[in-house]
Enzyme design. Structure first.
Site, PDB file in Angstrom:
ATOM      1  N   THR A  57       4.784   4.620   2.425  1.00  0.00           N
ATOM      2  CA  THR A  57       6.214   4.639   2.131  1.00  0.00           C
ATOM      3  C   THR A  57       6.554   3.842   0.883  1.00  0.00           C
ATOM      4  OG1 THR A  57       6.760   4.919   4.445  1.00  0.00           O
ATOM      5  CG2 THR A  57       8.484   4.040   3.046  1.00  0.00           C
ATOM      6  N   SER A 104      -0.544   5.910   5.711  1.00  0.00           N
ATOM      7  CA  SER A 104      -1.556   5.033   6.298  1.00  0.00           C
ATOM      8  C   SER A 104      -2.326   5.634   7.474  1.00  0.00           C
ATOM      9  CB  SER A 104      -0.965   3.673   6.664  1.00  0.00           C
ATOM     10  OG  SER A 104      -0.089   3.759   7.750  1.00  0.00           O
ATOM     11  N   THR A 138       2.910   1.456   6.422  1.00  0.00           N
ATOM     12  CA  THR A 138       3.037   0.403   7.436  1.00  0.00           C
ATOM     13  C   THR A 138       2.415   0.770   8.784  1.00  0.00           C
ATOM     14  OG1 THR A 138       5.224   1.233   8.045  1.00  0.00           O
ATOM     15  CG2 THR A 138       5.131  -0.560   6.433  1.00  0.00           C
ATOM     16  N   ASP A 139       2.210   2.064   9.041  1.00  0.00           N
ATOM     17  CA  ASP A 139       1.805   2.459  10.393  1.00  0.00           C
ATOM     18  C   ASP A 139       0.460   1.864  10.821  1.00  0.00           C
ATOM     19  OD1 ASP A 139       4.148   3.807  10.516  1.00  0.00           O
ATOM     20  OD2 ASP A 139       3.297   5.817  10.527  1.00  0.00           O
TER      21      ASP A 139
END
Ligand SMILES: *[C@@H]1O[C@H](CO)[C@@H](O)[C@H](O)[C@H]1NC(C)=O
Ligand SMILES: *[C@@H]1O[C@H](CO)[C@@H](O)[C@H](O)[C@H]1NC(C)=O
Ligand SMILES: *[C@@H]1O[C@H](CO)[C@@H](O)[C@H](O)[C@H]1NC(C)=O
Ligand SMILES: *[C@@H]1O[C@H](CO)[C@@H](O)[C@H](O)[C@H]1NC(C)=O
Ligand SMILES: *[C@@H]1O[C@H](CO)[C@@H](O)[C@H](O)[C@H]1NC(C)=O
Ligand SMILES: *[C@@H]1O[C@H](CO)[C@@H](O)[C@H](O)[C@H]1NC(C)=O
Ligand SMILES: *[C@@H]1O[C@H](CO)[C@@H](O)[C@H](O)[C@H]1NC(C)=O
Ligand SMILES: *[C@@H]1O[C@H](CO)[C@@H](O)[C@H](O)[C@H]1NC(C)=O
Ligand SMILES: *[C@@H]1O[C@H](CO)[C@@H](O)[C@H](O)[C@H]1NC(C)=O
Length: 379
Positions: A57, A104, A138-139
């Site tokens: 992102t 990610s 971020t995942d």
């Protein structure tokens, strides 16, 4: 896809107009160092930072500046990231390395091995480099952060940073997060603290941090262990002197080229043991259980776990599906191996650690030692 010009115009409209003109020509680089790192400026009085971009992102674009979902993660490159925050160039010279450009969930262990090798080679081994920043979706960010914390063996800061809102959203968090990440990476007080996640004004240990909310910006936390520090007006403030997480070992993966497959299986009502046998027959070399509570599984599944350990020689780490707490050491006997307790490591971190240990051909006694905190391995 939005062009970088459109992003710039958007940012300027929001008051980001920059006195530093970032070059848009074919070759924006003004200096290449002895490791082949390209810098967009070279002011020799400033500290040098390498940004390793993986996508996510923080590099994403959106079709509308009010959409915070549905954007294409990884659509904009590292140069566009710097366009969004030219302030970074007031505090550092930045070299960018585009490792990948993926969301990610598509970051693989081979990408992780590559980043660790590169940070060890071009940042740790180069006295002119202050630190490293890794931009990431971020995942699965906590998995990469944990891996780099375990495998980058130097005192320099390694900062993993992402964004929850896409670059084109109103009040995107990516640009400021990136500036804060660089601020921490160049700060002498950030040394000897391992890898850290810097987002939303907080500095959190990569060893403990986890994503706690699927949507909001205040998502990366270590509930029990807290933050190492914070940033006030982009200046890092550490609450404590440098400290190493209890039981953390360091791993030299210079000779490692691939990480063996480790699968995670979750405990739940009605769980059946055939998922475990399926993982084993599909090639898993290690298994992590996201147990219920302090690591429990159904009676039948527990029997199957013991069967897999004894008959197949596959190590099983018993972790928990609960957000915090410990699966406590149940007393591992190498003569009669049983599941190895994960301690305070969650299933995702346990999977990463078991993968590193298996890649290094560690035996079960060493694996148990790594999880109970008695192993030191490298330095
Ligand atoms: C630096 O730039 C050169 C020339 O454009 C390119 O070949 C090289 O791959 C770049 N280095 C890195 C680390 O991106
Ligand atoms: C180089 O950086 C220093 C701050 O360390 C700053 O005072 C100086 O103006 C910079 N030089 C240029 C040419 O930007
Ligand atoms: C940054 O890199 C340049 C070029 O390698 C070097 O001359 C300079 O000393 C470095 N800055 C610091 C603060 O080490
Ligand atoms: C960079 O620093 C100069 C001098 O301190 C300042 O005038 C300028 O506003 C700064 N630029 C950015 C983008 O922060
Ligand atoms: C890496 O492999 C070389 C050559 O086999 C060996 O000498 C060295 O000790 C190994 N290093 C590590 C950290 O395993
Ligand atoms: C365990 O497996 C046995 C044999 O198939 C079955 O009868 C029993 O219901 C299972 N127990 C549970 C709690 O699922
Ligand atoms: C796996 O579970 C089945 C019931 O679902 C049971 O019959 C079987 O004995 C279990 N296998 C082991 C090794 O416990
Ligand atoms: C595991 O490795 C250690 C060395 O780190 C060695 O002392 C021990 O004997 C090995 N155990 C087994 C079961 O191979
Ligand atoms: C931790 O694991 C090591 C290696 O398996 C073992 O020798 C040691 O007794 C364990 N320590 C504790 C406190 O369980």
């Amino acid at each position: 896809m939005f062009s970088s010009t459109a992003v710039l115009l958007t940012l300027m409209a929001l008051g980001y107009a920059s006195p530093i003109v970032y070059r848009q020509e074919a070759s924006p680089f003004v200096f290449t160092n002895s490791n082949g790192l390209n810098f967009t400026q070279m002011n020799t009085t400033l500290p040098n930072v390498t940004i390793f971009a993986t996508g996510g992102t923080i590099a994403g674009s959106s079709s509308s500046n009010t959409a915070t979902t549905g954007y294409t993660a990884g659509a904009l490159g590292i140069l566009t990231l710097l366009d969004a925050v030219p302030e970074v160039l007031n505090i550092s010279n930045v070299a960018g390395v585009q490792i990948s450009n993926v969301g990610s969930p598509d970051v693989t262990s081979s990408i992780l091995v590559q980043i660790a090798h590169q940070i060890n080679n071009v940042v740790c081994n180069d006295p002119t480099m202050a630190g490293a920043v890794v931009t990431h979706g971020t995942d699965t960010l906590e998995e990469t952060a944990f891996f780099l914390d375990a495998t980058v063996n130097c005192e320099k800061p390694v900062i993993i940073v992402g964004a929850m809102r896409p670059a084109t959203a109103i009040s995107a968090d990516g640009p400021f997060n990136l500036l804060e990440a660089v601020s921490v990476a160049i700060n002498p007080a950030a040394r000897n603290r391992g890898a850290m996640v810097v987002m939303n004004d907080r500095i959190v240990s990569a060893y403990y941090v986890t994503k706690t909310n699927a949507n909001t910006m205040d998502t990366f936390k270590a509930y029990e262990q807290g933050n190492l520090g914070t940033l006030i007006s982009n200046t890092p403030y550490f609450f404590y002197p440098p400290v190493t997480p209890t039981g953390k070992a360091a791993y030299d993966i210079r000779n490692v080229t691939a990480i063996p497959r480790v699968d995670i299986l979750m405990s739940y009502q009605d769980m059946s043991n055939d998922t475990l046998y399926s993982a084993v027959s599909s090639g898993a070399k290690g298994i992590v259980i996201a147990g219920s509570g302090a690591g429990s599984t159904s009676s039948n599944f527990s029997l199957a776990m013991q069967d897999v350990i004894t008959m197949h020689g596959i190590p099983i780490i018993d972790s928990t599906r609960v957000m915090s707490g410990e699966v406590s050491n149940s007393g591992f006997d190498p003569e009669d191996p049983s599941p190895i307790s994960s301690g305070f490591l969650n299933p995702y971190k346990s999977r990463v650690l078991l993968g590193i240990l298996l890649a290094q051909m560690r035996n079960v006694t060493e694996i148990a030692g790594a999880f109970n905190g008695s192993a030191t391995f490298v330095g």
